[in-house]
Write a protein that holds these residues in place. Structure first.
Motif, PDB file in Angstrom:
ATOM      1  N   SER A  22      -6.461  30.350 -94.284  1.00 49.85           N
ATOM      2  CA  SER A  22      -5.173  30.355 -93.575  1.00 49.85           C
ATOM      3  C   SER A  22      -5.272  29.604 -92.246  1.00 49.85           C
ATOM      4  O   SER A  22      -4.341  28.917 -91.838  1.00 49.85           O
ATOM      5  CB  SER A  22      -4.681  31.790 -93.351  1.00 49.85           C
ATOM      6  N   ILE A  23      -6.411  29.681 -91.548  1.00 53.29           N
ATOM      7  CA  ILE A  23      -6.603  28.950 -90.287  1.00 53.29           C
ATOM      8  C   ILE A  23      -6.629  27.444 -90.556  1.00 53.29           C
ATOM      9  O   ILE A  23      -6.045  26.661 -89.815  1.00 53.29           O
ATOM     10  CB  ILE A  23      -7.891  29.413 -89.560  1.00 53.29           C
ATOM     11  N   GLN A  29      -3.458  27.011 -85.060  1.00 50.66           N
ATOM     12  CA  GLN A  29      -4.406  28.128 -84.868  1.00 50.66           C
ATOM     13  C   GLN A  29      -5.534  27.688 -83.942  1.00 50.66           C
ATOM     14  O   GLN A  29      -5.994  26.542 -84.002  1.00 50.66           O
ATOM     15  CB  GLN A  29      -5.001  28.552 -86.225  1.00 50.66           C
ATOM     16  N   PRO A  30      -6.002  28.573 -83.072  1.00 56.66           N
ATOM     17  CA  PRO A  30      -7.032  28.198 -82.097  1.00 56.66           C
ATOM     18  C   PRO A  30      -8.346  27.723 -82.718  1.00 56.66           C
ATOM     19  O   PRO A  30      -9.000  26.842 -82.197  1.00 56.66           O
ATOM     20  CB  PRO A  30      -7.258  29.483 -81.294  1.00 56.66           C
ATOM     21  N   GLY A  31      -8.748  28.263 -83.846  1.00 57.50           N
ATOM     22  CA  GLY A  31     -10.039  27.876 -84.450  1.00 57.50           C
ATOM     23  C   GLY A  31      -9.915  26.787 -85.500  1.00 57.50           C
ATOM     24  O   GLY A  31     -10.896  26.482 -86.194  1.00 57.50           O
ATOM     25  N   HIS A  32      -8.710  26.198 -85.607  1.00 53.36           N
ATOM     26  CA  HIS A  32      -8.472  25.199 -86.661  1.00 53.36           C
ATOM     27  C   HIS A  32      -9.490  24.041 -86.610  1.00 53.36           C
ATOM     28  O   HIS A  32     -10.110  23.702 -87.620  1.00 53.36           O
ATOM     29  CB  HIS A  32      -7.032  24.657 -86.547  1.00 53.36           C
ATOM     30  N   ALA A  33      -9.675  23.417 -85.479  1.00 53.12           N
ATOM     31  CA  ALA A  33     -10.576  22.257 -85.335  1.00 53.12           C
ATOM     32  C   ALA A  33     -12.023  22.650 -85.667  1.00 53.12           C
ATOM     33  O   ALA A  33     -12.761  21.886 -86.299  1.00 53.12           O
ATOM     34  CB  ALA A  33     -10.489  21.696 -83.928  1.00 53.12           C
TER      35      ALA A  33
END
Length: 158
Positions: A22-23, A29-33
């Motif tokens: 989901s990220i 979303q903050p942890g996407h990268a």
């Protein structure tokens, strides 16, 4: 009662993988990268492992092909050397003659000892244009052979 229990890793792994998925799908979303980078590294590592497996498989196939070709080459050389050796693997004299042939008509006498190719001693006389098998049991043939071996008639019969 009869069902097996999931391991603790499996219990936490499935929800964690769903959360990671989901990220990755949601760029804000903050942890996407971080997860994208992690996923790219995992894909790259997997592709390197796949490439290594392919190379190993190709090397194995190549080694097998080269080994097979070498074996064919060696066996063909061996077969050719047996054929070129001039030694037939069977008797050359099927029906030797005991009829007298004067030594002056003989150009050459070849004595072939018995061996794995033939169990009998073979004596082949070369005449003007033919070869004749002589019976080694004939008395006249034995006399000629004895004279040849003693060296007394080297000029007449070679």
């Amino acid at each position: 009662m009869g069902t097996s229990l999931s391991s603790i890793q499996d219990i936490f792994k499935e929800p964690s993988l769903k959360k990671v998925a989901s990220i990755i799908k949601d760029p804000p979303q903050p942890g996407h990268a971080l997860f994208i980078r992690y996923r790219l590294q995992a894909v790259q590592q997997q592709s390197e492992e796949d490439h290594l497996k392919e190379c190993t498989t190709m090397n194995s196939k190549l080694n097998f092909i080269v080994l097979t070709l070498v074996l064919f080459y060696v066996s063909s050389i061996k077969a050719a050397s047996v054929l070129r050796s001039g030694m037939d693997l069977r008797c050359q004299c099927i029906k030797p003659t005991s009829n007298f042939i004067h030594p002056k008509f003989m150009k050459n006498i070849e004595i072939i000892p018995s061996g794995p190719h033939c169990e009998k001693v073979e004596i082949i006389a070369t005449l003007q244009d033919t070869k004749v098998c002589l019976d080694p049991e004939s008395r006249w043939v034995q006399k000629i052979i004895n004279k040849i071996l003693s060296g007394s008639q080297t000029d007449t019969v070679q």
